[in-house]
Structures are given as structure tokens and as C-alpha cells.
Design a protein around this motif. Structure first.
Motif, PDB file in Angstrom:
ATOM      1  N   GLN A 123     -62.795   4.455 -17.000  1.00  0.00           N
ATOM      2  CA  GLN A 123     -62.982   3.489 -15.917  1.00  0.00           C
ATOM      3  C   GLN A 123     -63.686   2.234 -16.437  1.00  0.00           C
ATOM      4  N   ALA A 124     -64.644   2.396 -17.321  1.00  0.00           N
ATOM      5  CA  ALA A 124     -65.350   1.252 -17.891  1.00  0.00           C
ATOM      6  C   ALA A 124     -64.383   0.345 -18.657  1.00  0.00           C
ATOM      7  N   ILE A 125     -63.441   0.950 -19.383  1.00  0.00           N
ATOM      8  CA  ILE A 125     -62.440   0.154 -20.105  1.00  0.00           C
ATOM      9  C   ILE A 125     -61.568  -0.610 -19.104  1.00  0.00           C
ATOM     10  N   LEU A 126     -61.141   0.055 -18.030  1.00  0.00           N
ATOM     11  CA  LEU A 126     -60.361  -0.640 -16.990  1.00  0.00           C
ATOM     12  C   LEU A 126     -61.168  -1.776 -16.372  1.00  0.00           C
ATOM     13  N   ASN A 127     -62.437  -1.541 -16.116  1.00  0.00           N
ATOM     14  CA  ASN A 127     -63.291  -2.590 -15.547  1.00  0.00           C
ATOM     15  C   ASN A 127     -63.395  -3.780 -16.500  1.00  0.00           C
ATOM     16  N   ASN A 128     -63.487  -3.505 -17.804  1.00  0.00           N
ATOM     17  CA  ASN A 128     -63.516  -4.574 -18.803  1.00  0.00           C
ATOM     18  C   ASN A 128     -62.204  -5.349 -18.806  1.00  0.00           C
ATOM     19  N   PHE A 129     -61.088  -4.628 -18.672  1.00  0.00           N
ATOM     20  CA  PHE A 129     -59.782  -5.287 -18.616  1.00  0.00           C
ATOM     21  C   PHE A 129     -59.744  -6.257 -17.434  1.00  0.00           C
ATOM     22  N   LYS A 130     -60.185  -5.796 -16.280  1.00  0.00           N
ATOM     23  CA  LYS A 130     -60.208  -6.634 -15.070  1.00  0.00           C
ATOM     24  C   LYS A 130     -61.063  -7.878 -15.304  1.00  0.00           C
ATOM     25  N   LYS A 131     -62.268  -7.687 -15.816  1.00  0.00           N
ATOM     26  CA  LYS A 131     -63.197  -8.800 -16.038  1.00  0.00           C
ATOM     27  C   LYS A 131     -62.592  -9.803 -17.022  1.00  0.00           C
ATOM     28  N   TYR A 132     -62.056  -9.316 -18.122  1.00  0.00           N
ATOM     29  CA  TYR A 132     -61.459 -10.185 -19.136  1.00  0.00           C
ATOM     30  C   TYR A 132     -60.254 -10.938 -18.555  1.00  0.00           C
ATOM     31  N   THR A 133     -59.349 -10.222 -17.922  1.00  0.00           N
ATOM     32  CA  THR A 133     -58.124 -10.830 -17.396  1.00  0.00           C
ATOM     33  C   THR A 133     -58.426 -11.887 -16.338  1.00  0.00           C
ATOM     34  N   GLU A 134     -59.363 -11.598 -15.468  1.00  0.00           N
ATOM     35  CA  GLU A 134     -59.677 -12.552 -14.396  1.00  0.00           C
ATOM     36  C   GLU A 134     -60.505 -13.738 -14.881  1.00  0.00           C
ATOM     37  N   SER A 135     -60.992 -13.679 -16.129  1.00  0.00           N
ATOM     38  CA  SER A 135     -61.755 -14.801 -16.686  1.00  0.00           C
ATOM     39  C   SER A 135     -60.866 -15.777 -17.452  1.00  0.00           C
TER      40      SER A 135
END
Length: 136
Positions: A123-135
């Protein structure tokens, strides 16, 4: 074998986020479960029968491992399924919703770490993906 599900919602369409999910230069940036880890190498042969590799290492050099597998299914902008080198399976679906994409990954648990620890890490990796992609 027990399966674990993790999910997130990312602003944008599957077409917009597919490249970020599958391109090694992006994978090296978002593929980490915590600030003290990083992905030092990423390779991705995105086709059925193709292999992927992500070299994950602790930033202090104390530990590292290769996350490796072979693709079983590649349906662009919709689904990726693979078998990890230890025989476990994983499948990620990308579903278009209003102005976001829902990403759901279901994977076979391994026996070494607790279910909760595995779920938290993925889940932490998915959360990082979201943060990176939306930035971007």
C-alpha cells in the motif's frame, strides 16, 4: 494461499498514468515503501512472457533485493498480471472512474512476513505512485 488487496485512486485516466506505471525511469522514482529505501535499477519488458526487475535497496546499504517476475497478461491501460520468481501471482487492474483511475492490486501473500506488514508495504508503494503521479 492467502491473497492481499491494496488500492488507490489517482487523478487522471489510465492512458495518462500507464506510462508512469510501466517506464523504468518513473518506476525508479515511485517504487519505494519508505523514505529509507529506493529502487536503484528497473528493467521492464512489458509483454506476455517478458520479464521485469526492480532492484530495491536500503539507502544505508544494509540490505537489498531484486523484485523479479514474468508477465502473464498485459492489457494496455487496463490490466497487468505477473508471476514473481518465487511462484506467487499478482494482478493490477486500472479502472477509469470520473476524473481518476482506480488501481487495485491483488497478490499472493508470502510466508515470511505478516499479512499486515505485506499489505502495509504494498500500500505504501501505491501511495508513493499516487503522490509521484499527481505531482507531475
Amino acid at each position: 494461499m492467502e491473497q492481499i488487496t491494496v488500492k488507490t485512486r489517482v487523478k487522471g485516466s489510465p492512458n495518462e498514468i500507464w506510462d508512469i506505471w510501466t517506464t523504468p525511469k518513473h518506476i525508479k522514482t515511485w517504487n519505494t515503501a519508505s523514505e529509507d529505501w529506493h529502487t536503484t535499477k528497473a528493467e521492464n519488458d512489458l509483454r506476455v512472457g517478458g520479464k521485469f526487475l526492480s532492484r530495491m535497496e536500503a539507502k544505508d546499504g544494509s540490505f537489498g533485493f531484486d523484485f523479479v517476475g514474468t508477465y502473464d497478461e498485459v492489457n494496455p491501460f487496463k490490466c497487468i498480471a505477473y508471476t514473481m520468481d518465487d511462484g506467487r501471482k499478482a494482478k493490477t487492474n486500472f479502472s477509469q472512474k470520473e476524473n481518476y483511475t482506480e488501481i487495485i492490486t491483488v497478490f499472493d501473500a508470502e510466508a515470511l512476513n505478516s499479512i499486515e506488514m505485506q499489505k502495509e508495504g504494498w500500500q505504501a508503494i501505491l501511495n508513493n505512485f499516487k503522490k509521484y503521479t499527481e505531482s507531475l
